[in-house]
Design an enzyme around this catalytic site. Structure first.
Site, short mmCIF file in Angstrom:
data_model
loop_
_atom_site.label_atom_id
_atom_site.label_comp_id
_atom_site.label_asym_id
_atom_site.label_seq_id
_atom_site.Cartn_x
_atom_site.Cartn_y
_atom_site.Cartn_z
N TYR A 297 10.71 -4.33 8.31
CA TYR A 297 9.25 -4.14 8.34
C TYR A 297 8.78 -4.02 9.77
CZ TYR A 297 4.54 -4.63 6.37
OH TYR A 297 3.25 -4.41 5.96
N TYR A 341 2.46 4.00 6.89
CA TYR A 341 2.23 2.58 6.63
C TYR A 341 1.83 2.42 5.17
CZ TYR A 341 0.02 -2.03 6.80
OH TYR A 341 -0.33 -3.33 6.56
#
Length: 390
Positions: A297, A341
């Site tokens: 991440y 994103y």
């Protein structure tokens, strides 16, 4: 957390379908429509129909309820539905929830989804503007009055301490940005397709909150991503090689807050990531050296370095050199820095493609992929593997 025996979830379920909308800065359509488009695409990829679905999982932050998505996508009765909290920390946990439901026999086919207009609508990067009083939000009262209003400012606190502790400069973060953009440059689905960067570009980008520059921060994206999870047995009859869920875990650390855990004894690590790491390695029987691809991440570059250290790929303060040395293919889709994103859901899709052998930036012989979810918050992770032969 006391040691536990290896759990019984691994190898019971698999991701068999992935689907997404285009990743844009202005989708021109509702978040519900984005969710439905992604769900339908994932089901088509899996060779299944809406009638096959009996379970759905999403994020507490998603604005499109399970029953509304089900109705709009042509899905009928649901025997299981669930939501996971903590923003991007929920990504891998949605798949864990789906796998648990399948292993327990309460659902046969579960769709995990996330959809938002995060650029043209609500922009998470703009920070806290209004919040109703709550126990959860009380911790923000210790930082908001002092100007720590945005995710970038919260991460900058830990990033500054990390650089100080290990005698590093902000160039350490640049290696993560360069690696992500290298892969994004060859990924047609990525916003930054065709636009790699150098360390010099990183160093020349404007400050957002020192020591974070513009190129240390992920994008803001409109789009949707969905995943289809079913049993390993059923997966054998479907079109694509399954990405078997070898291990799935959630984790929250001691003194855990949402992005503002500044009162821990040490700001240079991510204890919640360590909680996830211990479970994943124990449940999968694997170790860092066994991993072929890392999908970590990357909402902000510093926490990619910290994750590598917490998961045991290198020692404390050594992650920048680890990334610069290209010891592990990282975020081969471009990550949230380069592709889009989507709260980490697009990273899980990339892990599935790597296992299938169909990724744009395919790592030869990829059989074992680590995926992590949001950092700085209670989080989750997955180890996906190829199905055993024979």
């Amino acid at each position: 957390m006391s040691p536990r025996a290896r759990d019984g979830l691994g190898g019971r379920a698999a991701v068999v379908g992935v689907g997404a909308t285009a990743f844009t800065k202005d989708s021109g359509r509702s978040e519900l429509r984005l969710a439905v488009e992604a769900v339908r695409a994932a089901l088509a990829d899996a060779g299944l129909t809406p009638a096959d679905v009996d379970g759905m999982v999403t994020f507490t932050m998603d604005t499109s309820p399970e029953i509304t998505v089900a109705q709009a996508a042509g899905i009928g009765e649901l025997s299981f539905f669930s939501r996971v909290h903590y923003g991007g920390g929920a990504a891998c946990a949605t798949v864990q929830q789906a796998a648990l439901a399948i292993a327990a026999g309460v659902a046969d086919v579960v769709v995990c989804y996330r959809a938002f207009n995060e650029r043209s609508g609500r922009r998470f990067g703009s920070g806290v503007r209004h919040r109703e009083p709550s126990a959860e939000g009380a911790a923000l009262g210790w930082s908001l009055p002092f100007g720590l209003l945005t995710p970038a400012s919260w991460v900058a606190m830990a990033a500054r301490r990390y650089l100080h502790t290990y005698g590093l400069t902000p160039e350490a973060f640049g290696h993560v940005a360069v690696a992500g953009r290298k892969y994004a440059a060859t990924n047609p689905a990525a916003h930054f397709h065709g636009r790699p960067i150098t360390l010099a570009d990183h160093a020349a980008s404007r400050w957002i909150v020192e020591p974070l520059r513009l190129l240390d921060c992920c994008q803001e994206t409109d789009g949707g991503q969905a995943l289809v999870v079913t049993s390993v047995e059923r997966a054998r009859d479907l079109p694509h090689p399954p990405a078997v869920i070898a291990a799935a875990a959630q984790g929250a650390g001691r003194a855990q807050e949402q992005m503002t855990s500044f009162y821990r004894d040490d700001l240079t690590g991510l204890p919640e990531a360590a909680v996830v790491a211990r479970q994943l390695w124990r449940a999968s029987g694997l170790a860092p050296a066994d991993i072929d691809v890392g999908i970590l991440y990357d909402h902000f570059t510093p926490f990619v370095l910290t994750q590598l250290e917490e998961f045991g790929f290198c020692g404390p303060g050594e992650a920048a050199d680890f990334v610069a040395g290209e010891h592990l293919p990282l975020n081969t889709h471009g990550g949230q820095l380069g592709e889009a994103y989507l709260h980490g859901m697009n990273g899980i899709a990339e892990a599935v493609r790597q296992i299938r052998g169909t990724a744009v930036n395919q790592v030869p012989g990829a059989q074992r992929v680590l995926v992590t979810a949001g950092t700085g918050v209670p989080t989750s992770g997955l180890v996906l593997t190829a199905a055993p032969q024979g």
